[in-house]
Design a protein around this motif. Structure first.
Motif, short mmCIF file in Angstrom:
data_model
loop_
_atom_site.label_atom_id
_atom_site.label_comp_id
_atom_site.label_asym_id
_atom_site.label_seq_id
_atom_site.Cartn_x
_atom_site.Cartn_y
_atom_site.Cartn_z
N ALA A 168 -0.10 -5.47 -3.19
CA ALA A 168 1.15 -4.72 -2.99
C ALA A 168 1.85 -4.61 -4.33
O ALA A 168 2.16 -5.62 -4.94
CB ALA A 168 2.03 -5.43 -1.97
N THR A 169 2.04 -3.39 -4.83
CA THR A 169 2.71 -3.22 -6.12
C THR A 169 4.09 -2.63 -5.93
O THR A 169 4.80 -2.38 -6.88
CB THR A 169 1.89 -2.28 -7.03
OG1 THR A 169 1.65 -1.08 -6.29
CG2 THR A 169 0.59 -2.91 -7.42
N GLY A 170 4.48 -2.42 -4.69
CA GLY A 170 5.79 -1.85 -4.42
C GLY A 170 5.75 -0.34 -4.46
O GLY A 170 4.82 0.27 -5.02
N GLY A 171 6.68 0.30 -3.80
CA GLY A 171 6.76 1.76 -3.80
C GLY A 171 5.89 2.38 -2.73
O GLY A 171 5.23 1.68 -1.95
N ALA A 172 5.93 3.70 -2.70
CA ALA A 172 5.20 4.44 -1.68
C ALA A 172 3.70 4.42 -2.00
O ALA A 172 3.29 4.29 -3.14
CB ALA A 172 5.69 5.87 -1.60
N VAL A 173 2.93 4.56 -0.92
CA VAL A 173 1.47 4.54 -1.04
C VAL A 173 0.95 5.93 -0.65
O VAL A 173 1.40 6.53 0.32
CB VAL A 173 0.90 3.48 -0.07
CG1 VAL A 173 -0.62 3.53 -0.05
CG2 VAL A 173 1.40 2.10 -0.45
N LEU A 206 4.20 0.98 3.47
CA LEU A 206 3.37 0.13 4.34
C LEU A 206 3.83 -1.32 4.24
O LEU A 206 4.32 -1.75 3.20
CB LEU A 206 1.90 0.23 3.92
CG LEU A 206 1.21 1.56 4.22
CD1 LEU A 206 -0.20 1.56 3.66
CD2 LEU A 206 1.20 1.84 5.73
N PRO A 207 3.66 -2.09 5.32
CA PRO A 207 4.03 -3.52 5.29
C PRO A 207 3.10 -4.30 4.36
O PRO A 207 1.93 -3.93 4.20
CB PRO A 207 3.84 -3.97 6.74
CG PRO A 207 2.85 -3.00 7.33
CD PRO A 207 3.10 -1.69 6.63
N ALA A 208 3.63 -5.35 3.74
CA ALA A 208 2.82 -6.23 2.90
C ALA A 208 2.82 -7.62 3.52
O ALA A 208 3.73 -8.00 4.27
CB ALA A 208 3.38 -6.28 1.49
N SER A 209 1.77 -8.37 3.22
CA SER A 209 1.68 -9.74 3.71
C SER A 209 0.80 -10.50 2.73
O SER A 209 -0.28 -10.02 2.37
CB SER A 209 1.07 -9.73 5.13
OG SER A 209 0.42 -10.96 5.39
N GLY A 210 1.32 -11.64 2.25
CA GLY A 210 0.58 -12.43 1.26
C GLY A 210 0.30 -11.64 0.00
O GLY A 210 -0.78 -11.78 -0.60
N GLY A 211 1.22 -10.71 -0.35
CA GLY A 211 1.03 -9.92 -1.57
C GLY A 211 0.07 -8.75 -1.41
O GLY A 211 -0.28 -8.09 -2.38
N SER A 212 -0.35 -8.49 -0.15
CA SER A 212 -1.30 -7.40 0.07
C SER A 212 -0.76 -6.37 1.05
O SER A 212 -0.09 -6.74 2.03
CB SER A 212 -2.61 -7.95 0.67
OG SER A 212 -3.15 -8.91 -0.18
N LEU A 213 -1.09 -5.10 0.80
CA LEU A 213 -0.70 -4.05 1.72
C LEU A 213 -1.56 -4.13 2.98
O LEU A 213 -2.76 -4.42 2.91
CB LEU A 213 -0.87 -2.67 1.09
CG LEU A 213 0.13 -2.32 -0.02
CD1 LEU A 213 -0.24 -0.99 -0.68
CD2 LEU A 213 1.55 -2.24 0.56
N GLN A 214 -0.94 -3.84 4.11
CA GLN A 214 -1.62 -3.98 5.40
C GLN A 214 -1.67 -2.64 6.15
O GLN A 214 -0.81 -1.79 5.96
CB GLN A 214 -0.84 -4.98 6.29
CG GLN A 214 -0.62 -6.34 5.65
CD GLN A 214 -1.92 -7.10 5.42
OE1 GLN A 214 -2.86 -6.98 6.20
NE2 GLN A 214 -1.98 -7.85 4.33
#
Lengths: 571, 571
Positions: free
Chosen positions: A378-383, A402-410
């Protein structure tokens, strides 16, 4: 001397091997119908005569219609998921005695070996599989295919006896722009039939395309487009397949006896279930006649015209001396097949031998994967996400949060967004492209496919990384196929061990296991009639707007890669 | 790379070499007419576009009609008495850019050298001379030709680049009966176009003939015959030459758009005076349209159809990428030619180079002759004589009583009977066949010709032996030709030094010297419009009833030799 006997039989001095007696013969050259016997001798037609012939075997054709064996001038056999041999047996029962197949899909996976395999596997089957040499492998520089076929490989294929010309030249912008590699391939095929593929190409660009020699097109969707291409000197292949149907739109071209001359009816693709339920060229004939086309004209478009287009001077007409490829129909409405002869032998009597053709390489060679392989930081911002457009193969380029969890986009079931992975499967580095797709309808689990145009890497859409990993591993174990993994991690697979594209099983088994695979995918929530088919096009970087390959996201409009997040130019 | 430039021109990015601007383009594929420019680049058509093209040279075609260069699918160039080069230049001016010539006549005189010569002499001329390999040399075993071309020679010719197929297989009884030499020649040509020649052949014998592969016919004289041959799978070459005209009879076949597809218009033969006065394929187009045929259909029959029949995939249509063989007509009634392009060059601008093709052997090699060579001993009883039937090439077998003098039979002006001699002229023994002919109308002197189908020995008809000797000697000195010798022994000659069949002179000279030769013959009393033509058929042993070859009299019905006097069987 065999010709001696042929002449004796033709003259009526000795009995034929087989006589098709008392039927109405369809003369595809003159357009006439007439009562006559057809005498067959040693694989050839000996004579067609109203005076009748005697034969060792007589097949009563009274009340029936005797026509040349049907020819499909453009088909990708891989689209049926059937092996070439199984396909050839299945369509022969429907009166098809020759197909010109473009083995473009397998060539993207296995290169020359794949092309060789298609011919070898079908050898001896009662429908002859002729090939065009695939012209666009890889299709683009934005993905990793299993092989590259350059001008040298094209020249090599064109020397093989089963190869009748160059396959559809899809890179029409490259042709028009004079791309040296593209022109090199065309030069390799100079003087041979070269099939085109130029949807919407018009005006002087069309003139340039034809000047470079492709002189057929099966992508016309409107009458005006077809008329312009015909005027440019192209053969018009009117397509009526499972995925695309243009017959109704192009019918007037087939109804004019002059322009009909330059038209073929072709399938382009044919799903196994459609083949099982409706047949092959008989299905197209039935549709053409139902739309109002004269049946004899319709038959011209699938016999003498494709023979002329591909310069198959030994077939396409019931003429003495030509191959005894013959189909007997019950009538010219239903086109129900009564008897098929291939080179003078009754197809229903022929023994079926197991093909010994084998592909030399594994068909799904993945690098080692873990759940982490599917992680998108997850780098922030729109995907950027691919938006599925129901019922179409175009996509939309979306931007989502998108939601992130543990630093990753889900993945996000709330937004109907799944994670998407395209994993290089040809043993060429194992690159993974990651992204997101909106609109598949998955509520959990994952689905995957090794059928993914045009490079046929492994594509997987999933709602969690574990399910995606299981999908990848399960499908790799089977050598390719369609897979659906439940949220609990249970995998259901339809194996496609031939290059990850085709099954080794019989038509009826393929139909039923495909049905099972579809049900498994739908049980994950997808509302689409064929979610694997949708998946198979999400990696195709030539159709707008946004796609994913093993090398990452592709902005099709710019024809270049772009990052999953962040701004690109004015994007 | 030339293709690069072609594409640039097609796209309109750079100017064409030549633009045919503002004309109405005849689309022989769709049958349509449309306003468009035709851009030509380096010998090829670059594009055809309504949007117009710019060019270094622009030819204004406003109000004119732009069509593909005309193709004659069946011609014996020798029939014109012109050298191949002169013929090619003459017909090119009338819009013919390709002919398929059967060099059957010269092959009977000079064998392979003759066939080679026909292609070599025409090389570089603006009408391309393609050949079919002569299939029937010698035509029969009853005469001495200059060469024998067996299966091996046929196979050799078919490897030459200018040879596009096997020439008319006239020995149709031999085909149907399975004669091994005939089948050997057909086998040498397997898979190539094979022209037929089967006047009146029908029913199962026709089926057998076609089974052996000849799949065209130019001998149909009735619509029923043509329909049966078309149904048997043959291309129908509708002949409209100087000697035979079948267009009016076969017109309905060309008027039906489906059967038109399988028809060609051909000349078969063309006399120099007709070429000079009326042209070549333009002459046939004019006649077809005058008979009511749609002009665009007529053009299909002399462009795309012959190209398809002979598999000349590089011509016959105004399509980008094909040869820029183009003819511009002032209109589609008169078919008056405005401009002709051959491979993109204006025919009227082309420099004419002298051909360096030479035949390696003398063309009239007689053994030493004296007046005694012509002596026919009087044995008493009736004499068999050939009866000329005015206006036909059939003859009657007559029995006459003739005067004798000094123990020799004499010509008899009272009965209109001349002595006839056929002298072997190919240096193969010098045999002389002697006989009598009734009906030539000669009152004195002699006429002779080295054009004498099919072996082209020297044939002389005369009223006294001295005139006949002078005729033979004079014509031999010139290397062949037409000769008329007055009763006083004055010889007038039209030399035909090329194989004794063709002149080396220009069209207009050939027309005028042929006229002079005819006048000389008529001054001897002949009432026929062309006594040399009558003479040229008296040695042809395949047309009933009685003929004379260098080996003696031939009863054509029995297909064997017979004596001049006495009884033979029931004769």
């Amino acid at each position: 001397m065999a010709l001696d006997r042929l002449l004796s039989v033709a003259c009526g001095a000795e009995p034929a091997d087989i006589v098709l007696a008392g039927g109405t013969v369809v003369d595809v050259l003159s357009g006439a119908l007439r009562r006559a016997d057809v005498a067959v001798c040693e694989g050839q037609i000996a004579g067609v005569s109203e005076e009748g012939y005697a034969g060792r075997r007589v097949i009563d054709c009274t009340g029936r219609f005797v026509a040349p064996g049907l020819i499909d001038g453009h088909i990708h056999i891989e689209s049926s998921l059937l092996s070439p041999q199984e396909f050839a047996w299945a369509v022969a029962a429907h009166g098809t005695t020759t197909v010109v197949a473009d083995p473009h899909e397998i060539a993207n996976v296995c290169g020359l070996d794949g092309v060789r395999y298609m011919a070898a596997d079908a050898r001896g089957a009662p429908c002859e599989v002729l090939l065009t040499a695939p012209s666009c492998v890889p299709a683009t520089h934005l993905e990793t295919s299993g092989a590259e076929l350059g001008p040298r490989e094209v020249a090599e294929m064109l020397r093989w006896p089963t190869v009748v010309g160059l396959g559809e030249m899809m890179n029409f912008p490259g042709v028009v722009a004079g791309d040296p590699t593209v022109l090199g391939k065309l030069a390799s095929a100079a003087g041979r039939p070269i099939d085109g593929h130029a949807p919407g190409l018009s005006g002087k660009d069309l003139q340039a395309y034809v000047a470079a020699e492709p002189d057929s097109d099966h992508e016309c969707t409107t009458l005006a487009e077809a008329r312009e291409k015909l005027a440019a000197g192209m053969w018009i292949m009117v397509r009526e397949g499972t995925a695309a149907q243009n017959l109704a739109a192009l019918l007037p071209l087939a109804q004019d006896p002059t322009t009909a001359n330059r038209c073929l009816l072709v399938s382009d693709d044919l799903a196994a279930h459609e083949l099982a339920a409706e047949g092959h060229m008989d299905r197209i004939l039935r549709r053409a006649v139902a739309l109002g086309l004269d049946p004899v004209t319709a038959l011209r478009l699938v016999t003498t015209n494709p023979a002329a287009r591909f310069r198959l001077h030994d077939r396409g007409v019931l003429r003495p001396g030509l191959l005894a490829d013959v189909v007997v129909f019950e009538d010219l409405d239903s086109f129900q097949v009564h008897t098929v002869l291939k080179r003078g032998r009754e197809v229903s009597d022929l023994p079926r031998r197991r093909s010994r053709a084998r592909l030399p390489v594994g068909s799904c060679r993945l690098r080692a994967l873990t759940e982490a392989s599917f992680r998108v930081p997850a780098t922030g911002g729109a995907v950027r996400a691919i938006g599925v457009v129901p019922g179409q193969i175009v996509t939309r380029a979306l931007r989502l949060r998108l939601p992130a969890s543990g630093g990753s986009l889900q993945a996000d079931p709330q937004q109907d967004v799944a994670k998407l992975a395209v994993i290089e499967r040809h043993g060429r580095g194992g690159g993974i492209g990651l992204g997101f797709v909106k609109g598949l309808g998955l509520r959990g689990g994952a689905i995957g496919s090794t059928v993914a145009h045009d490079s046929h890497n492994l594509i997987i859409a999933g709602m969690d990384d574990r399910a995606m990993l299981i999908a990848a591993q399960s499908v790799a174990e089977e050598g390719g196929g369609f897979v659906a993994v439940s949220p609990e991690g249970q995998a259901g697979i339809m194996p496609l061990p031939i290059a990850g594209l085709m099954s080794e099983r019989r038509l009826e088994d393929v139909v039923s296991s495909q049905r099972t695979a579809l049900e498994a995918a739908k049980s994950l929530g997808s509302p689409h009639s064929d979610p694997y088919a949708i998946l198979s096009f999400l990696a195709l970087p030539v159709i707008p707007e946004l796609r994913l390959t093993d090398r990452g996201l592709v902005d099709v409009t710019r024809f270049e890669h772009m990052p999953l997040t962040g701004d690109v130019g004015d994007g």
